[in-house]
Motif scaffolding. Structure first.
Motif, PDB file in Angstrom:
ATOM      1  N   ARG A  84     120.504  13.617  49.410  1.00  0.00           N
ATOM      2  CA  ARG A  84     119.634  13.457  50.580  1.00  0.00           C
ATOM      3  C   ARG A  84     118.644  12.327  50.312  1.00  0.00           C
ATOM      4  O   ARG A  84     118.125  11.712  51.233  1.00  0.00           O
ATOM      5  N   ASP A  85     118.398  12.067  49.046  1.00  0.00           N
ATOM      6  CA  ASP A  85     117.413  11.073  48.640  1.00  0.00           C
ATOM      7  C   ASP A  85     118.129   9.760  48.320  1.00  0.00           C
ATOM      8  O   ASP A  85     118.711   9.602  47.256  1.00  0.00           O
ATOM      9  N   GLU A  86     118.098   8.837  49.285  1.00  0.00           N
ATOM     10  CA  GLU A  86     118.851   7.585  49.124  1.00  0.00           C
ATOM     11  C   GLU A  86     118.372   6.774  47.934  1.00  0.00           C
ATOM     12  O   GLU A  86     119.161   6.129  47.251  1.00  0.00           O
ATOM     13  N   LYS A  87     117.046   6.823  47.709  1.00  0.00           N
ATOM     14  CA  LYS A  87     116.497   6.060  46.590  1.00  0.00           C
ATOM     15  C   LYS A  87     117.072   6.570  45.270  1.00  0.00           C
ATOM     16  O   LYS A  87     117.466   5.793  44.402  1.00  0.00           O
ATOM     17  N   LEU A  88     117.128   7.888  45.177  1.00  0.00           N
ATOM     18  CA  LEU A  88     117.689   8.516  43.974  1.00  0.00           C
ATOM     19  C   LEU A  88     119.154   8.104  43.796  1.00  0.00           C
ATOM     20  O   LEU A  88     119.597   7.751  42.697  1.00  0.00           O
ATOM     21  N   ALA A  89     119.898   8.099  44.907  1.00  0.00           N
ATOM     22  CA  ALA A  89     121.320   7.743  44.828  1.00  0.00           C
ATOM     23  C   ALA A  89     121.498   6.310  44.320  1.00  0.00           C
ATOM     24  O   ALA A  89     122.303   6.058  43.416  1.00  0.00           O
ATOM     25  N   TRP A  90     120.723   5.388  44.875  1.00  0.00           N
ATOM     26  CA  TRP A  90     120.861   3.993  44.439  1.00  0.00           C
ATOM     27  C   TRP A  90     120.400   3.799  43.000  1.00  0.00           C
ATOM     28  O   TRP A  90     120.950   3.003  42.250  1.00  0.00           O
ATOM     29  N   ASP A  91     119.354   4.544  42.647  1.00  0.00           N
ATOM     30  CA  ASP A  91     118.857   4.469  41.279  1.00  0.00           C
ATOM     31  C   ASP A  91     119.955   4.931  40.303  1.00  0.00           C
ATOM     32  O   ASP A  91     120.209   4.292  39.279  1.00  0.00           O
ATOM     33  N   ILE A  92     120.616   6.013  40.652  1.00  0.00           N
ATOM     34  CA  ILE A  92     121.687   6.520  39.789  1.00  0.00           C
ATOM     35  C   ILE A  92     122.857   5.544  39.771  1.00  0.00           C
ATOM     36  O   ILE A  92     123.478   5.306  38.732  1.00  0.00           O
ATOM     37  N   HIS A  93     123.125   4.957  40.916  1.00  0.00           N
ATOM     38  CA  HIS A  93     124.178   3.937  40.982  1.00  0.00           C
ATOM     39  C   HIS A  93     123.910   2.815  39.980  1.00  0.00           C
ATOM     40  O   HIS A  93     124.791   2.405  39.223  1.00  0.00           O
ATOM     41  N   MET A  94     122.671   2.323  39.957  1.00  0.00           N
ATOM     42  CA  MET A  94     122.313   1.227  39.051  1.00  0.00           C
ATOM     43  C   MET A  94     122.391   1.675  37.588  1.00  0.00           C
ATOM     44  O   MET A  94     122.859   0.924  36.730  1.00  0.00           O
ATOM     45  N   LYS A  95     121.937   2.882  37.342  1.00  0.00           N
ATOM     46  CA  LYS A  95     121.986   3.399  35.968  1.00  0.00           C
ATOM     47  C   LYS A  95     123.431   3.517  35.497  1.00  0.00           C
ATOM     48  O   LYS A  95     123.755   3.226  34.350  1.00  0.00           O
ATOM     49  N   GLY A  96     124.294   3.948  36.389  1.00  0.00           N
ATOM     50  CA  GLY A  96     125.710   4.070  36.056  1.00  0.00           C
ATOM     51  C   GLY A  96     126.302   2.713  35.718  1.00  0.00           C
ATOM     52  O   GLY A  96     127.035   2.562  34.730  1.00  0.00           O
ATOM     53  N   ASN A  97     125.974   1.727  36.547  1.00  0.00           N
ATOM     54  CA  ASN A  97     126.464   0.369  36.285  1.00  0.00           C
ATOM     55  C   ASN A  97     126.119  -0.079  34.878  1.00  0.00           C
ATOM     56  O   ASN A  97     126.930  -0.688  34.190  1.00  0.00           O
ATOM     57  N   ALA A  98     124.883   0.217  34.476  1.00  0.00           N
ATOM     58  CA  ALA A  98     124.395  -0.257  33.187  1.00  0.00           C
ATOM     59  C   ALA A  98     125.184   0.332  32.019  1.00  0.00           C
ATOM     60  O   ALA A  98     125.321  -0.296  30.978  1.00  0.00           O
ATOM     61  N   VAL A  99     125.708   1.542  32.209  1.00  0.00           N
ATOM     62  CA  VAL A  99     126.426   2.169  31.092  1.00  0.00           C
ATOM     63  C   VAL A  99     127.940   2.171  31.262  1.00  0.00           C
ATOM     64  O   VAL A  99     128.673   2.705  30.431  1.00  0.00           O
ATOM     65  N   GLY A 100     128.412   1.605  32.364  1.00  0.00           N
ATOM     66  CA  GLY A 100     129.865   1.499  32.538  1.00  0.00           C
ATOM     67  C   GLY A 100     130.484   2.584  33.403  1.00  0.00           C
ATOM     68  O   GLY A 100     131.700   2.712  33.463  1.00  0.00           O
ATOM     69  N   ASP A 101     129.645   3.378  34.065  1.00  0.00           N
ATOM     70  CA  ASP A 101     130.167   4.396  34.976  1.00  0.00           C
ATOM     71  C   ASP A 101     129.913   3.957  36.410  1.00  0.00           C
ATOM     72  O   ASP A 101     128.800   3.996  36.910  1.00  0.00           O
ATOM     73  N   CYS A 102     130.986   3.552  37.059  1.00  0.00           N
ATOM     74  CA  CYS A 102     130.872   2.963  38.372  1.00  0.00           C
ATOM     75  C   CYS A 102     130.801   4.040  39.457  1.00  0.00           C
ATOM     76  O   CYS A 102     131.633   4.946  39.502  1.00  0.00           O
ATOM     77  N   THR A 103     129.777   3.964  40.302  1.00  0.00           N
ATOM     78  CA  THR A 103     129.636   4.914  41.410  1.00  0.00           C
ATOM     79  C   THR A 103     129.242   4.161  42.674  1.00  0.00           C
ATOM     80  O   THR A 103     128.750   3.029  42.603  1.00  0.00           O
TER      81      THR A 103
END
Ligand code: BES
Ligand code: MG
Ligand code: ZN
Length: 460
Positions: free
Chosen positions: A358-377
């Motif tokens: 529900r929290d778009e900011k949280l979703a994008w934040d997690i997306h970026m964190k995933g990118n940094a470690v190699g987990d694409c979302t």
């Protein structure tokens, strides 16, 4: 696979390097991996290249490799990485690539190809201690990711819910601060978990609710909660899947396998946080007692759920798990991981998992964190607009949408009904990354994604 730094090899080693030629060239003592446009290599592509070192070594039965640190200079994408960060990324990718699931193959005479030793030469002296500890950390990460892959890859007949409980106990054994408790049918009944019990009632295997608690943080500090879908086999239930679609459904407990090993990993790394992980483990089977289309289940939340499709079982078991973690732990963040919908593969193909919050900011934040470690979302929305899809004429909510559209969103919207509006929560539909694809340079079967993202989330 063992890593060494700046030593002289004791055995014959194959020297691996990258260059800008067009092809892969392999000789008796070298593997040259051609990278045509190193400037354009993204982090994702680089991970695949690191894996391809190992996969190429397998193909040529090279078990001892030497790689000069300078060969990574070819890749501008690594410019901002410290030596330790490079080491971690490269080592984990190599460990993932070195994994194969051979438990059910009778071993050939000369064994399965595997890389036993990797020697990095020319690592700058000043970075040695940091690189060494990064490699040690990577080995632990690789071990837990690969252990989760083995759980996920194991056939349904050999991984019923009780075996998952056992696997959780084994994983946690002897690790400081990590505790496992298992709830069986009786305890689940007492808690009113009618949703998971409904899903599992057609199986000869008893459902299990697995709870792992790690206390590495301050006493009283609210934990991060990881919630995993643990459907040990998904036949679709009485709404039976066709044979083609059923193939692979022994991996429907991938989310559960991931959270078991993610919390174990965090504990092994002595993460200074409180974490809980729960797995709702059940088999969605066809049996005399199977739950039916039209049945109405009362879950732990008290909500009445109309079962309009027995194949939408993941969201049912998760609804009880989400209710449980909120009631029992008041977590500061909940992340659930589930192979929830085939629609996720329709939407994104097989290269990224889908984030819903529900929290778009949280979703994008997690997306970026995933990118940094190699987990694409990649995110999809959970707007109120979608709510009418789940209306039921006879109960509080239906377990499927009225239309065929937005299947992954409907799954997320269903779960959202069981999460307090103020509760930070993200749902990751990992169906797209349940199985590896050709370009991944991984063994067939489970990928271990997004465990590195889960680790990052519990650490920060
Ligand atoms: N486990 C499946 C989803 C799935 C499909 C995961 C393919 C990985 C690969 C899930 O339980 C399921 O069957 N979902 C249904 C939902 C539908 C009945 C609303 C689906 O996706 O068809
Ligand atoms: Mg299903
Ligand atoms: Zn399922």
């Amino acid at each position: 696979m063992k890593f060494h730094i700046n030593q002289s090899p004791t055995k014959k080693h194959i020297e691996v390097s990258f260059d800008s030629k067009e092809t892969l060239r392999v000789s008796d003592d070298t593997i040259r991996i051609g990278v045509q446009d190193a400037k354009k290599v993204s982090m994702k592509k680089f991970s695949r290249l690191a894996r391809s070192i190992v996969r190429t070594a397998h193909a040529h039965r090279a078990s001892h490799l030497t790689i000069d640190w300078d060969s990574f200079k070819l890749f501008p994408i690594l410019a901002s990485f410290s030596d330790a960060e490079r080491a971690e990324r490269i080592a984990i990718e190599m460990l993932l690539a070195n994994y194969s699931f051979t438990a059910y193959k009778t071993t050939p005479k000369n064994g399965w190809p595997t890389v036993k030793e990797v020697l990095f030469t020319g690592v700058p002296q000043k970075s040695l201690p940091a690189v060494k500890s990064a490699l040690a950390r990577s080995v632990i990460i690789g071990e837990e990711m690969n252990a989760a892959r083995t759980l996920a890859n194991t056939p349904g007949s050999d991984m019923p819910p009780k075996k998952m409980s056992l696997a959780a106990q084994k994983a946690a054994q002897g690790i400081a601060g990590l505790k496992v408790s298992i709830l069986g049918t009786k305890e689940m009944k007492r808690l009113g978990m009618g949703a998971i019990l409904g899903v599992g009632q057609g199986s000869v295997h008893e459902s299990q609710f697995i709870v792992l608690e790690y206390s590495g943080g301050k006493k009283g500090e609210k934990p991060v909660a990881l919630v995993g879908k643990g459907i040990t086999y998904d036949t679709g239930g009485l709404g039976l899947k066709p044979a083609d679609a059923m193939m692979g459904m022994h991996m429907d407990m991938t989310g559960g396998a991931l959270v078991i090993h993610a919390i174990t990993l965090a504990a092994r790394l002595k993460t200074k946080r409180n974490i809980v992980a729960v797995v709702a483990a059940a088999e969605n089977a066809v049996g005399k007692e199977s739950y039916r289309m039209g049945d109405i289940l009362k879950g732990m939340s008290g909500k009445m759920i109309e079962v309009r499709h027995t194949d939408a079982e993941g969201r049912l078991v998760l609804s009880d798990a989400l209710t449980y973690v909120q009631k029992k732990f008041s977590p500061k963040l909940i992340i659930d991981v589930a192979t929830l919908t085939g629609a996720a593969l329709v939407a994104l193909g097989q290269s990224a998992s889908i984030l819903l919050s529900r929290d778009e900011k949280l979703a994008w934040d997690i997306h970026m964190k995933g990118n940094a470690v190699g987990d694409c979302t990649w995110p999809l929305p959970l707007w109120d607009d979608f709510k009418p899809e789940l209306e039921s004429k006879v109960a509080d909510i239906s377990n499927i949408g009225k239309t065929r559209y937005g299947g992954t969103i409907n799954g997320g919207m269903f779960l959202a009904e069981f999460v307090d509006e103020k509760q930070p929560w993200v749902h990751i539909d990992i169906a797209p990354r349940m199985e590896s694809v050709e370009g991944d340079h991984l063994a067939d079967g489970a990928t271990g994604e997004p465990m590195r993202l889960l680790l990052k989330m519990v650490q920060e």
